[in-house]
Design an enzyme around this catalytic site. Structure first.
Site, PDB file in Angstrom:
ATOM      1  N   GLU A  99       0.724  -1.207   0.087  1.00  0.00           N
ATOM      2  CA  GLU A  99       0.010   0.250   0.022  1.00  0.00           C
ATOM      3  C   GLU A  99       0.977   1.301   0.020  1.00  0.00           C
ATOM      4  O   GLU A  99       0.473   2.412  -0.558  1.00  0.00           O
ATOM      5  CB  GLU A  99      -0.770  -0.032   1.232  1.00  0.00           C
ATOM      6  CG  GLU A  99      -1.895  -1.119   0.992  1.00  0.00           C
ATOM      7  CD  GLU A  99      -1.379  -2.549   1.610  1.00  0.00           C
ATOM      8  OE1 GLU A  99      -0.424  -2.449   2.164  1.00  0.00           O
ATOM      9  OE2 GLU A  99      -2.305  -3.468   1.366  1.00  0.00           O
TER      10      GLU A  99
ATOM     11  N   ASP B 236     -14.614  -9.729   9.568  1.00  0.00           N
ATOM     12  CA  ASP B 236     -13.302  -9.686   9.627  1.00  0.00           C
ATOM     13  C   ASP B 236     -12.723  -9.205  10.868  1.00  0.00           C
ATOM     14  O   ASP B 236     -11.404  -9.387  11.110  1.00  0.00           O
ATOM     15  CB  ASP B 236     -12.761  -8.907   8.414  1.00  0.00           C
ATOM     16  CG  ASP B 236     -12.495  -9.618   6.932  1.00  0.00           C
ATOM     17  OD1 ASP B 236     -12.757 -10.949   7.200  1.00  0.00           O
ATOM     18  OD2 ASP B 236     -12.110  -9.072   5.946  1.00  0.00           O
TER      19      ASP B 236
ATOM     20  N   ARG C  21     -18.583  -1.802   2.659  1.00  0.00           N
ATOM     21  CA  ARG C  21     -18.785  -2.853   2.042  1.00  0.00           C
ATOM     22  C   ARG C  21     -20.214  -3.419   2.090  1.00  0.00           C
ATOM     23  O   ARG C  21     -20.490  -4.066   1.252  1.00  0.00           O
ATOM     24  CB  ARG C  21     -17.916  -4.129   2.975  1.00  0.00           C
ATOM     25  CG  ARG C  21     -18.242  -5.523   2.846  1.00  0.00           C
ATOM     26  CD  ARG C  21     -17.257  -6.346   3.807  1.00  0.00           C
ATOM     27  NE  ARG C  21     -17.740  -7.653   3.262  1.00  0.00           N
ATOM     28  CZ  ARG C  21     -18.645  -8.565   3.904  1.00  0.00           C
ATOM     29  NH1 ARG C  21     -19.072  -8.058   5.064  1.00  0.00           N
ATOM     30  NH2 ARG C  21     -18.881  -9.649   3.800  1.00  0.00           N
TER      31      ARG C  21
END
Lengths: 280, 312
Positions: B56, B115, B165
């Site tokens: 990243e 997650d 999401r």
């Protein structure tokens, strides 16, 4: 032919000497800054800006100009000295280095200094930006080349290796990077602090075409750049073995001169040495 | 039945539209293109999509370099990595030189869900808001997300766009026009103002309905551009209703609530309350269960509205 080459070499050596003198003067005026890693890079800068790169102060916005990225941004003095030498701004402005309201920030600011292609200073980040410029050149099939300089201590940053992978993966053969291998970082020898060696094998393993040269030999720098332009499919790394503080006897290979400016009497001695041609 | 669209879905579609309009649009991703939905652009314009792998920091730096040449790079990864892992790259190589890079970060907030805390960015608005030159946008639904993406491409400078999401209710009409830096009044009211952003907007609208049933008139405002914030509208709301509640899927430290409080405390202090994550990490779970557990719900907004009304 040989004579022509000798004249060219001598001219570039003169430029390097002028660049070194500017570095000493501006750091003395500033009272802080990084002489060691600026002086080590002066010969490479001379060749890049006065022999290799297609750039000029009249064509700042030319989309096809070559680009240079100083990833080891603390060597700003060598970049500023070279840009002034090349006419991007008056040499008198060098005396404003690191002073309030100056365009010459402690680390290069692309929005302030004509000829600075991207702001750098925080180590490890410039190579990624150079990748981006080279990638844009590939996308547009533009004729320009991208040049960069990273430090050997800087190779301790993880991002350097992220960028190393990227350049090889996308076959950025329009990218040539110098690694200023002067062997010292702030806290000591790179091999004592956190060795990134063997650097040549690492860069080869990461998919780069690697040359190892004497970074103070103008003909060797020229030859390495010629070779870098000659092949396709890989980015080019030129590991330039250099001496930190090169050209000033009491600064050479001295870690203490990484980030300390010369006092007026020290600057005077340094300038006298450079004038005597002790530093080529 | 309300239509639900995740803002990341709208992003993926908007990118494909942009790709057709403007050849300078380049998309970079860090091995999450299926999740961030940049894979759709990759499929449509493979020669303008570049995967940098799981890296990243290099993602941000490469985008900066591209921007110096006139390209308009959109970079995507999860909000956690865009604003956390690569924070200093965003600050020093993108924002400091004010480069034209669009950071479209997905999977922000608790609604990442299963997650868990390591991937639930609840501080990204704060991190981006504090950087000079940075614009921060949090779309409330798919329609607004598309508008924000198209507007970001027109704007010259770094932009952080926070995407989610989870599918969220569409609350804007199809002909909605996104206006840079301008809050949107969804509902007029006189007793209290509910200022929401992102996924919390639909809860704010529900809360206003419940408050109305209890005889309380709530104004509802969507602040999609958190920086620069619509100071004028916030002050007008404070003057009109005399009490405010903010609601965000983010820490109460440094996000929308703090931005609104900054405006009010200096210019027109009125009672206000921040609904948000109370300085804690999240955990694994279903998105809506998590929102409830961490106090991001319609009932908490109603409760907060009653509290500020009592302090008026």
């Amino acid at each position: 032919m040989d004579e022509e080459r000798n004249v060219m070499t001598a001219n570039l050596e003169d430029r390097a000497r002028e660049i070194r003198k500017s570095i000493i003067r501006m750091l003395m005026e500033a009272g802080s800054g990084h002489p060691g890693g600026s002086l080590s890079a002066a010969d490479i800068f001379s060749v890049l800006y006065f022999h290799e790169m297609n750039i000029s102060p009249d064509q700042l916005e030319d989309p096809n100009r070559d680009r240079f990225v100083l990833s080891k941004g603390h060597a700003a003095p060598v970049l500023y000295a070279t840009l002034a030498e090349k006419g991007f701004f008056p040499k008198e402005e060098l005396a404003t280095l690191r002073k309030i309201n100056s365009k010459l920030q402690g680390h290069p600011d692309m929005r302030k200094v004509p000829g600075v292609e991207i702001s750098t200073g925080s180590l490890g980040q410039g190579l990624s930006a150079a990748n981006g410029m080279a990638l844009a050149g590939k996308i547009d099939q533009a004729p320009y080349r991208v040049y960069g300089m990273i430090g050997d201590g800087e190779c301790e940053e993880g991002q350097i290796w992220e960028a190393a992978m990227f350049a090889a993966h996308y076959k950025l053969d329009n990218l040539t990077v110098f690694l200023d291998h002067n062997g010292l970082q702030i806290d000591g020898r790179i091999t004592d602090v956190m060795s990134p060696e063997p650097l040549d094998e690492k860069w080869r393993a990461f998919g780069w075409e690697v040359q190892v040269i004497d970074g103070h030999s103008i003909p060797r720098i020229i030859a390495a750049l010629d070779y870098a332009r000659s092949f396709q499919g890989k980015p080019s790394m030129i590991i330039a073995n250099t001496i930190k503080g090169k050209g000033v006897s009491f600064m050479e290979d001295q870690c203490d001169w990484h980030g300390v400016a010369p006092k007026p009497e020290e600057a005077e001695r340094a300038l006298a040495e450079l004038d005597q041609g002790r530093a080529k | 039945m309300t239509t639900k669209i995740a803002t990341r879905e709208a992003y993926g579609k908007a990118l494909v539209k942009l790709g057709a309009q403007n050849k300078q649009i380049i998309v970079l991703d860090a091995d999450l293109s299926k999740s961030t939905k940049t894979a759709e652009f990759a499929k449509a314009y493979p020669d303008r999509f570049f995967n940098v792998g799981i890296a990243e920091q290099n993602l941000m730096g490469t985008a900066a370099g591209l921007a110096t040449t006139g390209k308009i790079p959109f970079v995507s990864t999860f909000a956690m990595f865009a604003t956390g892992r690569a924070y200093e790259q965003v600050r020093n190589t993108i924002a400091y030189p004010k480069l034209n890079v669009k950071i479209a970060a997905t999977h922000a907030g608790l609604t990442v869900g299963e997650d868990g805390a390591s991937h639930q960015s609840v501080e990204d608005i704060a991190l981006m808001r504090v950087i000079p030159n940075m614009t921060v946008i949090v779309p409330a639904d798919g329609v607004e997300a598309e508008g924000a993406i198209l507007a970001a491409a027109e704007y010259d400078g770094p932009v952080y766009i926070r995407l989610g999401r989870l599918g969220v209710p569409v609350i804007n009409d199809a002909d909605y026009q996104f206006q840079w830096g301008k809050g949107v009044v969804f509902r007029e009211g006189t007793d209290v103002t509910l200022i929401g952003t992102g996924v919390m907007m639909s809860f704010c609208l529900e809360a206003a309905q419940l408050l109305e049933e209890a005889g309380i008139s709530a104004q509802v405002v969507n602040i999609h551009t958190i920086k620069p914030i619509d100071r004028e509208l916030i002050l007008a709301c404070a003057k009109k209703t005399g009490a405010l509640v903010t609601a965000e899927e983010h820490s109460v430290i440094g996000g929308l609530g703090s931005a609104v409080a900054d405006v009010l405390s200096e210019a027109y202090p009125v009672p206000m309350k921040k609904v948000g994550i109370q300085d804690t990490f999240g955990e694994s779970g279903k998105p809506l269960d998590l929102l409830n557990k961490y106090g991001l719900s319609t009932s908490k907004i109603v409760e907060a509205a009653r509290e500020v009304l009592n302090r008026k």
